[in-house]
Scaffold this motif. Structure first.
Motif, mmCIF file in Angstrom:
data_model
loop_
_atom_site.group_PDB
_atom_site.id
_atom_site.type_symbol
_atom_site.label_atom_id
_atom_site.label_comp_id
_atom_site.label_asym_id
_atom_site.label_seq_id
_atom_site.Cartn_x
_atom_site.Cartn_y
_atom_site.Cartn_z
ATOM 1 N N CYS A 131 0.830 -1.198 0.000
ATOM 2 C CA CYS A 131 0.000 0.000 0.000
ATOM 3 C C CYS A 131 0.872 1.259 0.000
ATOM 4 O O CYS A 131 1.936 1.299 0.639
ATOM 5 C CB CYS A 131 -0.909 0.014 1.232
ATOM 6 N N TRP A 150 -4.950 6.730 -2.092
ATOM 7 C CA TRP A 150 -4.137 5.610 -1.643
ATOM 8 C C TRP A 150 -4.296 4.466 -2.652
ATOM 9 O O TRP A 150 -5.286 4.373 -3.389
ATOM 10 C CB TRP A 150 -4.545 5.138 -0.234
ATOM 11 N N PRO A 181 -8.313 0.957 4.019
ATOM 12 C CA PRO A 181 -6.901 1.387 4.059
ATOM 13 C C PRO A 181 -6.379 1.572 5.493
ATOM 14 O O PRO A 181 -5.159 1.507 5.726
ATOM 15 C CB PRO A 181 -6.907 2.710 3.291
ATOM 16 N N CYS A 223 -3.258 0.048 -3.193
ATOM 17 C CA CYS A 223 -2.684 -1.204 -2.697
ATOM 18 C C CYS A 223 -2.700 -2.257 -3.801
ATOM 19 O O CYS A 223 -3.504 -2.182 -4.752
ATOM 20 C CB CYS A 223 -3.461 -1.722 -1.470
#
Length: 466
Positions: A379, A386, A456, A388
């Motif tokens: 991540c 964000w 997250p 990942c």
């Protein structure tokens, strides 16, 4: 003798008049002997030539019945000898019988004798002038002239096509051997004048040949043969697949179907008798004959061929080359290569499942049940978002290959093969990722869908930050 055709039809061509007179000859031997002779003579007639001119005897205008003849003795003799009835005379009745000329009932004996001698002299001259009628094919050399011994005087502007045989230029011996009795000087003079007119009856100008050469016939080109001679032969492999059109993989040490979609990408039609033959590379256990095409294939047309292969024991990519050949085994189009990916089938329980796998994916399943597992790693932040890494591993069912669709965009991402597959997931401002994923086993056709939830805050130390 028959009347001259030009009297009845002033527009008749001279050549056609000659044929009519010969056909009506009193002597059967002087006529055409076969229909072919008549046809050949008619083909030579120039219908565009100038009309035939009236003969010397036909220029005597016959008077209607009841009119007394005041003509000279020679003119009266010619009328009595020919008895020509001219329907073309001005003022004559429409019936030919209405214009038959009359002469005085009382004739001098010397006139009758002189007329008979004149006819004999004319007949002798006609028999001696062999070839007087030129230009009629099929005229035998020994045949005598069939026209009356009269002069046809063409006009100075005559364009009549000359005949192959020339007009006689001198009096044959048989024509001059006949002696005219001295008692009939006037008749002899008239006969000599008629013969002289006949011998000089040739055009006063030099005719120009109007013969039109027969065009040479050329063979009509064959449009089909011309097209085939210039067309291009070509073969295109549209796709090769195993279980579905988007897969070209199979588990190791197993039998699997192979399909080829071939396209005629050239301008030549594929003929009947073509076959799809192995050339080089991985043979996948195939040892049969070339696979025949069912029929001819038109340009820009696709066909599908299929058979069964056996995958190797080792996993990996294996390339094979094939080609179309004709009935004599000669190549048709290029050699085409394709690769098949083989993989080791997944077991029922994934090895070392990730602790973050969902409860449904972590559960132990039977071999026949389709399942999958996934884990999240790597991540990172990307500006205000964000991201990942999502690793997906399908298993079970018929052993694959598998297809996974991830519906997180307008066009879903698609992954095919044995797996595992990697897909990047993310969202803005620490929002969770929640989207549908569909897993399908291509071997058995089984599939299922479920939502994937990634928070997250669970994958950043101290939680996600804005």
């Amino acid at each position: 003798p028959p009347p001259m055709p030009v009297i009845s039809n002033p527009d008749i061509p001279a050549g056609l008049q000659e044929i009519i007179l010969r056909a009506m000859s009193k002597d059967p031997d002087q006529r055409f002997q076969t229909a072919s002779d008549i046809a050949a003579a008619l083909r030579t007639v120039d219908l565009s030539a100038a009309p035939a001119q009236a003969t010397a005897s036909s220029t005597i205008q016959s008077k209607p019945q009841g009119v007394t003849s005041e003509a000279s003795p020679s003119m009266r003799t010619a009328v009595a000898a020919t008895e020509i009835a001219s329907p073309a005379i001005a003022g004559a009745a429409s019936s030919p019988a209405a214009v038959v000329p009359t002469v005085k009932k009382k004739r001098s004996p010397w006139l009758l004798v002189g007329g008979g001698l004149l006819l004999l002299l004319i007949a002798a001259a006609a028999l001696g002038l062999a070839g007087v009628i030129p230009g009629i094919p099929g005229l035998r050399p020994q045949a005598t002239a069939t026209l009356p011994v009269v002069a046809v005087v063409p006009s100075a502007t005559s364009t009549e096509t000359p005949r192959p045989t020339a007009t006689a230029t001198k009096v044959p011996a048989t024509a001059t051997a006949t002696e005219v009795p001295s008692e009939t000087p006037d008749i002899a003079a008239s006969a000599e004048a008629a013969i002289a007119l006949t011998l000089t009856a040739k055009p006063t100008n030099t005719p120009t040949s109007t013969h039109t050469p027969t065009p040479t016939k050329t063979a009509t080109p064959n449009a089909t043969a011309t097209f085939l001679a210039g067309c291009v032969e070509d073969v295109e492999l549209v796709v090769a697949y195993t279980y579905r059109q988007n897969t070209l993989s199979a588990p190791t040490s197993s039998s699997f179907p192979i399909n080829w979609v071939l396209k005629n990408s050239g301008s030549c039609p594929w003929p009947e008798g073509l076959a799809w033959r192995y050339i080089d590379g991985a043979q996948f256990g195939y040892s049969g004959d070339p696979i025949p095409l069912a029929s001819a294939v038109a340009p820009d047309t696709e066909i599908t061929l299929n058979t069964s292969f056996r995958s190797p024991a080792a996993a990996g990519s294996s390339e094979s080359s094939w080609q179309l050949v004709n009935s004599e085994g000669e190549p048709f189009g290029p050699v085409i290569s394709f690769a098949v990916f083989t993989y080791v089938p997944a077991t029922a329980t994934p090895a070392s499942p990730s602790p973050t796998a969902t409860a449904a994916a972590a559960a132990t399943t039977e071999v026949t049940q389709l399942a999958w597992s996934f884990n999240v790693s790597g991540c990172e932040y990307a500006g205000t978002e964000w991201r990942c890494r999502l690793q997906m591993t399908p298993y079970g069912g018929g052993g694959g290959p598998y297809t996974i669709w991830v519906f997180d965009a307008e066009q879903p991402a698609e992954y095919r093969g044995p797996g595992p597959f990697t897909h990047f997931v993310g969202a803005r401002r620490c929002s969770p990722y929640i989207h549908e994923v569909k897993v399908q086993d291509d071997a058995s056709g089984r599939s299922f869908s479920e939502n994937v939830y990634v928070d997250p805050n669970n994958y950043f130390p101290g939680g996600c930050t804005e």
